[in-house]
Design a protein around this motif. Sequence first.
Motif, PDB file in Angstrom:
ATOM      1  N   PRO A  87       0.808  -1.221   0.000  1.00  0.00           N
ATOM      2  CA  PRO A  87       0.000   0.000   0.000  1.00  0.00           C
ATOM      3  C   PRO A  87       0.839   1.268   0.000  1.00  0.00           C
ATOM      4  CG  PRO A  87       0.106  -0.904   2.213  1.00  0.00           C
ATOM      5  CD  PRO A  87       0.821  -1.884   1.307  1.00  0.00           C
ATOM      6  N   LEU A  88       0.271   2.319  -0.560  1.00  0.00           N
ATOM      7  CA  LEU A  88       0.812   3.669  -0.485  1.00  0.00           C
ATOM      8  C   LEU A  88      -0.279   4.578   0.090  1.00  0.00           C
ATOM      9  CD1 LEU A  88       2.378   3.904  -4.070  1.00  0.00           C
ATOM     10  CD2 LEU A  88       3.563   3.254  -1.950  1.00  0.00           C
ATOM     11  N   LEU A  89       0.123   5.727   0.604  1.00  0.00           N
ATOM     12  CA  LEU A  89      -0.846   6.713   1.096  1.00  0.00           C
ATOM     13  C   LEU A  89      -0.777   7.970   0.243  1.00  0.00           C
ATOM     14  CD1 LEU A  89      -0.526   6.377   4.977  1.00  0.00           C
ATOM     15  CD2 LEU A  89      -2.594   5.986   3.618  1.00  0.00           C
ATOM     16  N   ALA A  90      -1.952   8.573   0.004  1.00  0.00           N
ATOM     17  CA  ALA A  90      -2.046   9.721  -0.894  1.00  0.00           C
ATOM     18  C   ALA A  90      -2.871  10.840  -0.274  1.00  0.00           C
ATOM     19  CB  ALA A  90      -2.670   9.291  -2.223  1.00  0.00           C
ATOM     20  N   ARG A  91      -2.637  12.051  -0.786  1.00  0.00           N
ATOM     21  CA  ARG A  91      -3.447  13.223  -0.433  1.00  0.00           C
ATOM     22  C   ARG A  91      -4.382  13.511  -1.607  1.00  0.00           C
ATOM     23  NH1 ARG A  91      -0.516  15.623   3.862  1.00  0.00           N
ATOM     24  NH2 ARG A  91       1.725  15.159   3.812  1.00  0.00           N
ATOM     25  N   VAL A  92      -5.681  13.486  -1.375  1.00  0.00           N
ATOM     26  CA  VAL A  92      -6.655  13.700  -2.446  1.00  0.00           C
ATOM     27  C   VAL A  92      -6.816  15.201  -2.699  1.00  0.00           C
ATOM     28  CG1 VAL A  92      -9.038  13.374  -3.184  1.00  0.00           C
ATOM     29  CG2 VAL A  92      -7.855  11.553  -1.931  1.00  0.00           C
ATOM     30  N   LEU A  93      -6.610  15.613  -3.960  1.00  0.00           N
ATOM     31  CA  LEU A  93      -6.713  17.022  -4.345  1.00  0.00           C
ATOM     32  C   LEU A  93      -7.972  17.327  -5.133  1.00  0.00           C
ATOM     33  CD1 LEU A  93      -3.019  17.610  -5.502  1.00  0.00           C
ATOM     34  CD2 LEU A  93      -4.001  17.957  -3.225  1.00  0.00           C
ATOM     35  N   LEU A  94      -8.718  16.322  -5.528  1.00  0.00           N
ATOM     36  CA  LEU A  94      -9.918  16.524  -6.338  1.00  0.00           C
ATOM     37  C   LEU A  94     -10.884  17.476  -5.643  1.00  0.00           C
ATOM     38  CD1 LEU A  94     -11.574  15.646  -8.849  1.00  0.00           C
ATOM     39  CD2 LEU A  94     -12.536  13.818  -7.435  1.00  0.00           C
ATOM     40  N   GLY A  95     -11.226  18.564  -6.330  1.00  0.00           N
ATOM     41  CA  GLY A  95     -12.198  19.516  -5.803  1.00  0.00           C
ATOM     42  C   GLY A  95     -11.635  20.528  -4.833  1.00  0.00           C
ATOM     43  N   LEU A  96     -10.323  20.495  -4.565  1.00  0.00           N
ATOM     44  CA  LEU A  96      -9.725  21.443  -3.620  1.00  0.00           C
ATOM     45  C   LEU A  96      -9.070  22.602  -4.356  1.00  0.00           C
ATOM     46  CD1 LEU A  96      -8.020  19.065  -1.021  1.00  0.00           C
ATOM     47  CD2 LEU A  96     -10.320  20.043  -0.975  1.00  0.00           C
ATOM     48  N   GLY A  97      -8.929  23.716  -3.666  1.00  0.00           N
ATOM     49  CA  GLY A  97      -8.291  24.892  -4.239  1.00  0.00           C
ATOM     50  C   GLY A  97      -6.786  24.758  -4.295  1.00  0.00           C
ATOM     51  N   ASP A 121      -5.495   1.000  -8.348  1.00  0.00           N
ATOM     52  CA  ASP A 121      -6.385   1.645  -7.376  1.00  0.00           C
ATOM     53  C   ASP A 121      -7.826   1.224  -7.631  1.00  0.00           C
ATOM     54  OD1 ASP A 121      -7.689   3.282  -5.601  1.00  0.00           O
ATOM     55  OD2 ASP A 121      -6.638   5.110  -6.179  1.00  0.00           O
ATOM     56  N   ALA A 122      -8.331   0.321  -6.795  1.00  0.00           N
ATOM     57  CA  ALA A 122      -9.727  -0.114  -6.896  1.00  0.00           C
ATOM     58  C   ALA A 122     -10.602   0.635  -5.906  1.00  0.00           C
ATOM     59  CB  ALA A 122      -9.821  -1.623  -6.637  1.00  0.00           C
ATOM     60  N   GLY A 123     -10.064   1.703  -5.286  1.00  0.00           N
ATOM     61  CA  GLY A 123     -10.812   2.346  -4.219  1.00  0.00           C
ATOM     62  C   GLY A 123     -10.928   3.848  -4.287  1.00  0.00           C
ATOM     63  N   PHE A 124     -10.725   4.453  -5.469  1.00  0.00           N
ATOM     64  CA  PHE A 124     -10.896   5.906  -5.574  1.00  0.00           C
ATOM     65  C   PHE A 124     -12.326   6.185  -5.998  1.00  0.00           C
ATOM     66  CE2 PHE A 124     -10.316  10.104  -7.704  1.00  0.00           C
ATOM     67  CZ  PHE A 124      -9.917  10.801  -6.578  1.00  0.00           C
ATOM     68  N   GLY A 125     -13.101   6.804  -5.121  1.00  0.00           N
ATOM     69  CA  GLY A 125     -14.521   6.980  -5.375  1.00  0.00           C
ATOM     70  C   GLY A 125     -14.882   8.161  -6.239  1.00  0.00           C
ATOM     71  N   GLY A 126     -13.922   9.074  -6.503  1.00  0.00           N
ATOM     72  CA  GLY A 126     -14.245  10.287  -7.229  1.00  0.00           C
ATOM     73  C   GLY A 126     -14.347  10.129  -8.726  1.00  0.00           C
ATOM     74  N   SER A 172     -18.747  15.091 -15.848  1.00  0.00           N
ATOM     75  CA  SER A 172     -19.928  14.270 -15.569  1.00  0.00           C
ATOM     76  C   SER A 172     -19.553  12.838 -15.206  1.00  0.00           C
ATOM     77  CB  SER A 172     -20.869  14.265 -16.777  1.00  0.00           C
ATOM     78  OG  SER A 172     -20.209  13.780 -17.925  1.00  0.00           O
ATOM     79  N   ALA A 173     -18.366  12.395 -15.606  1.00  0.00           N
ATOM     80  CA  ALA A 173     -17.922  11.035 -15.291  1.00  0.00           C
ATOM     81  C   ALA A 173     -17.084  11.017 -14.017  1.00  0.00           C
ATOM     82  CB  ALA A 173     -17.136  10.443 -16.450  1.00  0.00           C
ATOM     83  N   THR A 174     -17.445  11.888 -13.064  1.00  0.00           N
ATOM     84  CA  THR A 174     -16.833  11.917 -11.735  1.00  0.00           C
ATOM     85  C   THR A 174     -17.969  12.007 -10.721  1.00  0.00           C
ATOM     86  OG1 THR A 174     -16.675  14.330 -11.501  1.00  0.00           O
ATOM     87  CG2 THR A 174     -14.922  13.230 -12.740  1.00  0.00           C
ATOM     88  N   ASP A 175     -17.606  12.124  -9.450  1.00  0.00           N
ATOM     89  CA  ASP A 175     -18.638  12.207  -8.409  1.00  0.00           C
ATOM     90  C   ASP A 175     -19.131  13.628  -8.169  1.00  0.00           C
ATOM     91  OD1 ASP A 175     -16.559  13.381  -7.048  1.00  0.00           O
ATOM     92  OD2 ASP A 175     -16.598  12.004  -5.355  1.00  0.00           O
ATOM     93  N   GLY A 176     -18.781  14.553  -9.066  1.00  0.00           N
ATOM     94  CA  GLY A 176     -19.283  15.921  -8.960  1.00  0.00           C
ATOM     95  C   GLY A 176     -18.293  16.913  -8.385  1.00  0.00           C
TER      96      GLY A 176
END
Length: 280
Positions: A87-97, A121-126, A172-176
């Motif tokens: 495993p690796l750990l990440a910082r999610v930037l989607l939707g952030l300034g 990555d089978a676990g990114f919900g965005g 549209s092909a993301t979680d918004g």
Amino acid sequence: MDLDRYLARIGLTGHPALSPEGLATLQMAHRRSIGFENLAILLGEGIRIDSASVFDKLVTRGRGGYCFEQNRLFSDALGALGLVNRPLLARVLLGLGEGVVPPRTHTLLLVNLGGEAWIADAGFGGSYVPPLPLEDGAQVQTSDGAWHRLLRSGERGSLGGEWRLERAGPASATDGRAAPHGDWQPQYVFDLSDVAQDDLEMSSHWTSTRPATRFTTVCVASVVLEGGFASLSDRQFTCSRDGVSEVRQIETAADYAALLRGTFGIALSDDEAAKLPIFR
């Protein structure tokens, strides 16, 4: 890991090849069959990310889960197939300034594929994140029309991450949370530091318990579709497939549970759905 039961859960009848194509096939089948969701948090069930608990929830009981659960299960499946991964750990930037530095609340996998390093990555919900070789500038396109690229962005341990995953494609092909344009947008940053199980436990605990965050205040779910993506944010259902988008509100707990079972591959009963905060 009961590999045959896992493969049946994701709709595969045989073992995929130990190749980039096989890895992509396995991950896509996983994301199309086991919905991303945080509903256990809102139901007060708590989150457990050890192998036995994750297998029981996502395979035996037919529920979904978020990244720490999804990628625990996916890692175990890859290991059972003979693919070394960690495993690796990440910082999610989607939707952030710009300039915001979030905590490391996402996990992905580094896979040894024939002596070459890949991320899976089978676990990114965005949105859907396909497997990519760990190479600066690596790019791949997915069936939703999006391009994905991996860039070397900094040094190991830096707040900006050693690697940066970006996506360019229809919002549209993301979680918004994506910006409403198709330009390159960051998904997350990560480095290759070793990650212990207790590191994952700490990140998962923060993600599932900290007040006023997305996972403790909003009921979310997502799933990859053939040529698209579907998501739930509280009662709002958004679906994009082959360029056609649909947005509607879910009125009743029974309709919500039926949608989860039919579209997201998440076995939630009508009674369980009625206990969610959005229906109380």
